[in-house]
Design an enzyme around this catalytic site. Structure first.
Site, PDB file in Angstrom:
ATOM      1  CB  CYS A  70      -9.322  22.948  42.138  1.00  0.00           C
ATOM      2  SG  CYS A  70      -9.547  21.324  41.433  1.00  0.00           S
ATOM      3  CB  CYS A 182      -2.495  18.828  39.691  1.00  0.00           C
ATOM      4  SG  CYS A 182      -3.418  18.078  41.026  1.00  0.00           S
ATOM      5  CB  THR A 183      -3.799  22.608  43.826  1.00  0.00           C
ATOM      6  OG1 THR A 183      -4.829  21.645  43.762  1.00  0.00           O
ATOM      7  CG2 THR A 183      -4.249  23.898  43.246  1.00  0.00           C
ATOM      8  CG  HIS A 184      -3.217  17.477  45.391  1.00  0.00           C
ATOM      9  ND1 HIS A 184      -4.318  18.095  44.855  1.00  0.00           N
ATOM     10  CD2 HIS A 184      -3.633  16.858  46.515  1.00  0.00           C
ATOM     11  CE1 HIS A 184      -5.366  17.846  45.628  1.00  0.00           C
ATOM     12  NE2 HIS A 184      -4.977  17.095  46.635  1.00  0.00           N
TER      13      HIS A 184
HETATM   14  N1  DGL Z   1      -6.910  19.823  43.007  1.00  0.00           N
HETATM   15  C1  DGL Z   1      -7.074  19.184  41.741  1.00  0.00           C
HETATM   16  C2  DGL Z   1      -6.374  19.948  40.641  1.00  0.00           C
HETATM   17  O1  DGL Z   1      -5.683  20.926  40.870  1.00  0.00           O
HETATM   18  C3  DGL Z   1      -6.640  17.760  41.720  1.00  0.00           C
HETATM   19  C4  DGL Z   1      -7.308  16.813  42.657  1.00  0.00           C
HETATM   20  C5  DGL Z   1      -8.561  16.192  42.148  1.00  0.00           C
HETATM   21  O2  DGL Z   1      -8.533  15.357  41.234  1.00  0.00           O
HETATM   22  O3  DGL Z   1      -9.596  16.542  42.706  1.00  0.00           O
HETATM   23  O4  DGL Z   1      -6.520  19.588  39.502  1.00  0.00           O
END
Ligand code: DGL
Length: 260
Positions: A70, A182-184
């Site tokens: 993350c 961001c991982t998404h």
């Molecule tokens: N996984 C989070 C990242 O890589 C983004 C998602 C979240 O806001 O929790 O920043």
């Protein structure tokens, strides 16, 4: 001992998939704190609190090496975890983040105009600007938060995600590379590539496998402690139908379990 991968939700599955493709022989435990997503809109104290709970969970479940997949948790907590928490709580465990490997790739070939799209908390931390300018003080960094994008992806609403990408892409037309911080976002990287054909899109799923391979070659003391059982466990703090649908985009036969 396993490789643990942590994310605030399901986005880290993208990174896990890339790691498994590069290094299939190891045992992996994925933990997504979906009950508390999004981290990107929370305070630094709250993000640290949840991330520490996740670290304890992964350590208690036999992880020798933990990747904080993350970006938000890396930005806000990695330094504290590496310098304060691990030396006291679990000195034999290594915890790594995703920011430094990403920055190394984004500045290859001397790129000096770099964009970053990420969550509110990651942009607020300015970690990408700081680390990019450590590598190249002349680097001009455009950091923009896109808080609507993660909820659209977690909701499996890719039509909405495409519109959001279109809206934000305008910020980065003058950049040489754009970090999807961001991982998404690797799940919507094709939309970014369509919108910004002249910008190199840096997507963490395309670099973390090689970076972890390199790390393990340089750290035999970690590598030799990892078991080679080809096992994968996927756990989330809240499992529901939507979570399964998003997870199945990446792993058809995934068994996504509620963490206990
Ligand atoms: N996984 C989070 C990242 O890589 C983004 C998602 C979240 O806001 O929790 O920043």
């Amino acid at each position: 001992m396993k490789i643990g991968v942590f994310d605030s939700g399901l986005g880290g599955l993208v990174i896990t998939k890339a790691l498994i493709e590069a290094l299939p022989q190891y045992d992996y435990l994925y933990y997504g704190d979906s009950a508390h997503l999004p981290y990107g809109d929370k305070t630094s104290g709250t993000i640290l609190n949840y991330t520490l709970q996740a670290m304890k969970y992964l350590i208690a479940n036999d992880c020798k090496l933990i990747i904080i997949a993350c970006n938000t948790a890396t930005a806000i907590t990695l330094r504290y975890i590496q310098q304060r928490f691990i030396p006291v709580y679990a000195p034999d465990i290594k915890v790594l983040g995703v920011v430094i490997p990403t920055v190394e790739v984004a500045t290859e070939q001397n790129k000096t105009r770099v964009g970053v799209i990420a969550t509110n908390a990651t942009v607020r931390s300015q970690i990408y600007t700081t680390e990019l300018q450590k590598l190249n003080p002349n680097c001009l960094v455009t950091e923009v938060a896109a808080p609507e994008l993660v909820p659209a992806i977690e909701a499996n609403d890719f039509a909405k995600a495409e519109k959001i990408v279109h809206f934000y892409a305008a910020n980065f037309r003058d950049c040489q590379s754009l970090i999807l911080g961001c991982t998404h976002y690797p799940l919507v990287k094709d939309y970014f590539r369509q919108e910004l054909p002249n910008v190199e899109i840096v997507s963490q799923d395309e670099l973390m496998g090689a970076k972890l391979t390199d790390y393990l070659q340089r750290h035999p003391e970690i590598e030799t402690a990892l078991t080679h059982g080809y096992k994968r466990e996927f756990q989330v703090s809240r499992s529901d139908e939507k979570a399964h649908r998003v997870a199945q985009i990446l792993f058809d036969d995934i068994n996504l379990r509620q963490a206990v």
